[in-house]
Design an enzyme around this catalytic site. Structure first.
Site, PDB file in Angstrom:
ATOM      1  N   LYS A  53      32.760  38.452  29.007  1.00 45.99           N
ATOM      2  CA  LYS A  53      34.300  39.309  29.316  1.00 45.99           C
ATOM      3  C   LYS A  53      34.191  40.354  28.414  1.00 45.99           C
ATOM      4  CE  LYS A  53      36.314  35.162  31.428  1.00 45.99           C
ATOM      5  NZ  LYS A  53      37.153  34.017  31.280  1.00 45.99           N
ATOM      6  N   GLN A  97      41.017  31.203  27.215  1.00 42.18           N
ATOM      7  CA  GLN A  97      40.283  30.519  27.804  1.00 42.18           C
ATOM      8  C   GLN A  97      40.292  29.016  28.038  1.00 42.18           C
ATOM      9  OE1 GLN A  97      37.559  32.437  29.289  1.00 42.18           O
ATOM     10  NE2 GLN A  97      36.759  30.518  30.233  1.00 42.18           N
ATOM     11  N   ASP A 120      45.331  36.769  33.917  1.00 39.47           N
ATOM     12  CA  ASP A 120      44.706  35.737  34.536  1.00 39.47           C
ATOM     13  C   ASP A 120      45.734  35.411  35.704  1.00 39.47           C
ATOM     14  OD1 ASP A 120      42.144  34.722  33.618  1.00 39.47           O
ATOM     15  OD2 ASP A 120      43.149  33.722  31.914  1.00 39.47           O
TER      16      ASP A 120
END
Ligand code: GUN
Length: 293
Positions: A53, A97, A120
């Site tokens: 990422k 994460q 997200d």
């Protein structure tokens, strides 16, 4: 019949090129999009994802901050970091994460992220917007990546039977919500099957679009697929290590060699859904930055 291969890498590159143009436009207005990627602990798979990422941010001109915290991090420490990132004008997107270590209450962490920076689409406010079809939240990275793959491969879900294997909060549930919307690129009849479903194959054999997201290597066999169906493999599993090299390959949730002989179109692993997840994350980060203008 041999299925057409849906090239996720190529489609992700198209999306990334479009994102890079949007970044340039923002630069003209004095704004650099910024993404904070937070990793708690040392889960090796998470490290790989986080690095990928951060690397993609650099390629597209997005500022990124990689924050790595020890596995012993406490909730107050993590919440303090989130507060700091929420208030930081250089950061437009925040991602923690998943999965975090066991002492971390993931639900509380997600709830602490500003919904405006929730790239997200994990925050309950954005999940709610997704369900009712409001477009001023975010679209979740992997599920929306699947929709974009279908759209750019010329596969319209409208009126089709889409069967999703798996009901996770990250993939199965939001993907069902996206696919059932009365909207272009969606409008499917959706079935979600899961660990509580007896005879999963009974449903998968009726799928025009079959999406596997259960995290079980090669779970979907050739005889579970309707001839000519589109098969989307969201699974990323580590295969058995090679006895000579010790290296293990990535394996999807679909037995590719069997499925490719039955399906009409299929995504490979790697090179299918994976690159799309990151492409949508980048796009969402730029969207968050655009909204500040
Ligand atoms: N772990 C697996 N997929 C994801 C994702 O899309 N976002 C985050 N934050 N963690 C993940």
């Amino acid at each position: 019949m041999t299925a057409r291969i849906i090239d996720g890498k190529a489609i992700a590159q198209q999306v990334n090129s479009e994102t890079a143009l949007r970044v340039q436009k923002l630069a003209g207005r004095g704004v650099t999009p910024g993404l904070a990627v937070v990793l708690v602990g040392d889960n090796p798979a998470s490290q790989v994802y986080v690095n990928a990422k951060v690397k993609k941010c650099a390629e597209l001109g997005i500022h990124s901050e990689r924050v790595v915290m020890p596995a012993s991090t406490t909730m107050p420490e993590l919440l303090e970091l989130i507060e700091k990132l929420n208030a930081d004008p250089a950061i437009h997107g925040i991602l923690v994460q998943s999965p975090p270590p066991p002492q971390i209450d993931e639900g509380k962490v997600i709830a602490a992220i500003s919904p405006d920076k929730d790239v997200d689409c994990f925050h309950e406010r954005n999940v709610g917007k997704l369900l009712i079809g409001k477009t001023d939240g975010f679209r979740p990275c992997t599920p929306y990546g699947v929709l974009v793959l279908l759209e750019r491969s010329g596969i319209d879900p409208s009126g089709k039977h889409a069967v999703i294997i798996g009901r996770s909060n990250i993939v199965g549930k939001p993907l069902a919500a996206l696919l059932m919307q009365k909207a272009a690129g969606a409008n499917a009849t959706v079935t979600v099957v899961h660990s509580g479903t007896p005879d999963i194959a009974r449903y998968t054999r009726d799928a025009d679009i079959l999406i596997a997201a259960i995290g079980k290597p090669k779970f979907v066999r050739g005889d579970m697929i309707k001839p000519g169906a589109t098969v989307i493999d969201v699974g990323i599993n580590r295969g058995k290590p090679d006895p000579v090299t010790g290296k293990s390959k990535l394996v999807g949730d679909v037995d590719f060699d069997e499925a490719v002989e039955v399906a009409g179109a299929i995504t490979p692993v790697p090179g299918g859904v994976g690159p799309m997840t990151i492409a949508i994350l980048m796009s969402n980060t730029v969207t968050a930055a655009e909204r500040t203008l």
